[in-house]
Enzyme design. Structure first.
Site, PDB file in Angstrom:
ATOM      1  N   GLN A 147      14.106  -6.154 -40.418  1.00 49.64           N
ATOM      2  CA  GLN A 147      13.175  -5.256 -41.127  1.00 49.64           C
ATOM      3  C   GLN A 147      13.303  -5.339 -42.648  1.00 49.64           C
ATOM      4  OE1 GLN A 147      10.701  -3.363 -39.922  1.00 49.64           O
ATOM      5  NE2 GLN A 147      11.085  -3.772 -37.750  1.00 49.64           N
ATOM      6  N   CYS A 201       8.856  -2.256 -29.358  1.00 50.31           N
ATOM      7  CA  CYS A 201       9.526  -2.956 -28.264  1.00 50.31           C
ATOM      8  C   CYS A 201       9.860  -1.987 -27.157  1.00 50.31           C
ATOM      9  CB  CYS A 201      10.802  -3.599 -28.777  1.00 50.31           C
ATOM     10  SG  CYS A 201      10.543  -4.360 -30.355  1.00 50.31           S
ATOM     11  N   ASN A 204      14.653  -0.043 -37.814  1.00 55.26           N
ATOM     12  CA  ASN A 204      13.250  -0.400 -37.595  1.00 55.26           C
ATOM     13  C   ASN A 204      12.342   0.814 -37.432  1.00 55.26           C
ATOM     14  OD1 ASN A 204      15.045  -0.550 -35.234  1.00 55.26           O
ATOM     15  ND2 ASN A 204      13.152  -0.713 -34.068  1.00 55.26           N
ATOM     16  N   SER A 233      13.364 -12.545 -38.510  1.00 57.09           N
ATOM     17  CA  SER A 233      12.256 -12.890 -37.618  1.00 57.09           C
ATOM     18  C   SER A 233      10.967 -13.054 -38.417  1.00 57.09           C
ATOM     19  CB  SER A 233      12.097 -11.762 -36.585  1.00 57.09           C
ATOM     20  OG  SER A 233      11.007 -12.029 -35.747  1.00 57.09           O
ATOM     21  N   ALA A 234      10.277 -14.187 -38.210  1.00 62.92           N
ATOM     22  CA  ALA A 234       9.107 -14.528 -39.034  1.00 62.92           C
ATOM     23  C   ALA A 234       7.959 -13.533 -38.911  1.00 62.92           C
ATOM     24  CB  ALA A 234       8.601 -15.921 -38.648  1.00 62.92           C
ATOM     25  N   HIS A 235       7.760 -12.969 -37.705  1.00 62.67           N
ATOM     26  CA  HIS A 235       6.536 -12.166 -37.522  1.00 62.67           C
ATOM     27  C   HIS A 235       6.592 -10.813 -38.225  1.00 62.67           C
ATOM     28  CE1 HIS A 235       7.471  -9.190 -34.176  1.00 62.67           C
ATOM     29  NE2 HIS A 235       8.484 -10.021 -33.986  1.00 62.67           N
ATOM     30  N   GLY A 276      14.164 -12.541 -33.587  1.00 64.77           N
ATOM     31  CA  GLY A 276      15.242 -11.593 -33.830  1.00 64.77           C
ATOM     32  C   GLY A 276      16.049 -11.275 -32.573  1.00 64.77           C
ATOM     33  N   THR A 277      15.373 -11.142 -31.453  1.00 62.31           N
ATOM     34  CA  THR A 277      16.075 -10.785 -30.219  1.00 62.31           C
ATOM     35  C   THR A 277      17.080 -11.861 -29.831  1.00 62.31           C
ATOM     36  OG1 THR A 277      14.154  -9.533 -29.467  1.00 62.31           O
ATOM     37  CG2 THR A 277      15.734 -10.186 -27.778  1.00 62.31           C
TER      38      THR A 277
HETATM   39  C1  LIG Z   1      15.506  -4.443 -36.246  1.00 64.24           C
HETATM   40  C2  LIG Z   1      14.912  -5.385 -35.257  1.00 64.24           C
HETATM   41  N1  LIG Z   1      15.706  -6.267 -34.634  1.00 64.24           N
HETATM   42  C3  LIG Z   1      15.229  -7.146 -33.756  1.00 64.24           C
HETATM   43  C4  LIG Z   1      13.895  -7.182 -33.435  1.00 64.24           C
HETATM   44  C5  LIG Z   1      13.397  -8.180 -32.449  1.00 64.24           C
HETATM   45  O1  LIG Z   1      12.777  -9.249 -33.111  1.00 64.24           O
HETATM   46  P1  LIG Z   1      11.785 -10.245 -32.333  1.00 64.24           P
HETATM   47  O2  LIG Z   1      10.537  -9.476 -32.076  1.00 64.24           O
HETATM   48  O3  LIG Z   1      11.590 -11.380 -33.286  1.00 64.24           O
HETATM   49  O4  LIG Z   1      12.485 -10.669 -31.098  1.00 64.24           O
HETATM   50  C6  LIG Z   1      13.017  -6.272 -34.046  1.00 64.24           C
HETATM   51  C7  LIG Z   1      11.592  -6.230 -33.677  1.00 64.24           C
HETATM   52  O5  LIG Z   1      10.990  -5.176 -33.588  1.00 64.24           O
HETATM   53  C8  LIG Z   1      13.542  -5.362 -34.999  1.00 64.24           C
HETATM   54  O6  LIG Z   1      12.758  -4.482 -35.612  1.00 64.24           O
END
Ligand SMILES: Cc1ncc(COP(=O)(O)O)c(C=O)c1O
Length: 388
Positions: free
Chosen positions: A186, A332, A158, A206-208, A74-75
């Site tokens: 999310q 995060c 999130n 994002s897969a996780h 996602g990032t």
């Molecule tokens: C809304 C949102 N965007 C982006 C991310 C980042 O995703 P990733 O952990 O796959 O980099 C997260 C992870 O907590 C998220 O909740």
């Protein structure tokens, strides 16, 4: 053995055993580089697996397979779409720095990318949100300028789980000639996510967050020509994203997408019931307890509550001791335990933000888990309040 009740699924979810099984051969006997498919049958096996995963993700989000571009999560997807579109439209269409509209309670992957753009001379408006935690499309309309090239608003927050009116906001963006992105990290596999129904040009996932592996994600790109590559390199992903494919991760992402699609209707209902059940039980046993953000327009797996008269840090530590894993701010941003930027953006003061916890549910969460949490948390609150 101590009972563990994992209520931090918004931070990450366990890899489903079926996902892990499907990934395994791609670490060992099927290790070939998919880009060698033209001259190697082993490469062809890997390439076929990558394309199968692409098809599974496309089927989950209602896109064409070629609009699914694999990233590291996602990032990366968020960084890429902001920087890649704003820079391209500014240079090639506007011939001056363009403008980005986003919202102040986005994930830091968006907020910090927006600030990076600002440092480079691009303009950014951070739309405000009220107590409900739901963005008003009229506020987005008021933020639009002739130079606005992109609107980026998350599908669900999130921390508080509130779902945003993305289709309405996308109409505002398009009416003003801007592109629309949503961070659906999310929501994907938790509520229906369909890129056409949402009307978006880009979507991050994002897969996780849905029982797939970490380090595997997607940027849905409606039109490849709308953004610059973020990672320059070889010809992978139509030249949009260099780097040898993370084949096990992509295979796992594809399997998680397939399972997510199958399970979605049942899980949506089941988790909504469990989430509401926990809130009802907690509010029957704890006074001065408030939900942060709108309770109805919220993803099923999220409950974010404020418990007056407690500090979330000792409560979370005591819960952890009792085997219940939950969160204060977002994972995060552990250092943000001071006060979550999401909660302050919806009008909580410092004290209110510091008395809030996020309980997030997942595929493995059971009614017994809810009962245990509903038994343990009120006693801990009572004890902490008596110490205050
Ligand atoms: C809304 C949102 N965007 C982006 C991310 C980042 O995703 P990733 O952990 O796959 O980099 C997260 C992870 O907590 C998220 O909740």
């Amino acid at each position: 053995m101590q009972r563990i009740v994992y209520l931090d699924n918004a931070a990450t979810t366990p890899v489903d055993p079926a996902v892990f099984e499907e990934m395994k051969p791609f670490f060992s006997e099927r290790f070939a580089n998919p880009m060698t498919y033209m001259h190697s049958s082993a490469g062809d096996v890997a390439q076929t697996a990558v394309e199968e995963a692409r098809g599974r993700v496309a089927s989950l989000i209602g896109s064409k397979p070629e609009q699914v571009v694999f990233t590291s999560g996602g990032t990366e997807s968020d960084n890429w779409v902001l920087k890649g579109t704003v820079e391209k439209a500014s240079r090639e269409r506007l011939h001056k720095p363009g403008h980005l509209v986003t919202v102040e309670f986005e994930h830091h992957a968006i907020l910090h990318s927006a600030l990076a753009l600002q440092r480079q001379g691009y303009e950014v408006t951070f739309v405000k949100v009220g107590h409900s935690g739901i963005v008003d499309p009229d506020d987005v309309r008021r933020a639009m300028r002739p130079t606005t090239v992109l609107v980026s608003i998350m599908h669900a927050n999130n921390e508080i789980g509130t779902i945003q009116p993305i289709a309405d906001i996308a109409r505002v963006a398009h009416d003003h000639g801007a592109l629309m992105h949503t961070d659906a990290v999310q929501t994907t596999a938790h509520i229906p996510v369909d890129v056409d129904a949402l009307g978006v040009d880009f979507l991050s996932l994002s897969a996780h967050k849905f029982n797939g592996p970490k380090g595997a994600g997607v940027l849905f790109v409606r039109d490849h020509a709308a953004l610059y590559p973020f990672i320059d390199g070889g010809g992978q992903e139509w030249g949009l994203r260099g780097s040898t494919h993370n084949v096990p991760g992509i295979v796992g992402l594809g399997k998680a997408a397939q399972l997510g699609k199958e399970r979605l209707p049942g899980e949506l209902e089941r988790l909504t019931t469990l989430r509401n059940m926990l809130f009802d039980k907690l509010s029957a046993r704890i006074d001065r307890i408030v939900v942060n953000g709108d309770m109805k327009q919220r993803v099923p797996q999220n409950l974010n509550i404020r418990i007056e008269g407690i500090d979330n840090e000792p409560l979370l530590l005591a819960m952890n001791e009792a085997g219940i894993i939950a969160a204060g701010g977002s994972a995060c941003n552990a250092q943000e335990t001071l006060a979550s930027h999401v909660l302050t953006s919806i009008g909580c003061d410092l004290k209110e933000a510091k008395s809030s916890i996020r309980l997030s549910f997942g595929y493995a969460t059971t009614e017994k888990d809810v009962d245990y949490a509903a038994d343990v948390i009120p006693n801990l609150v009572k004890f902490l309040r008596s110490m205050a």
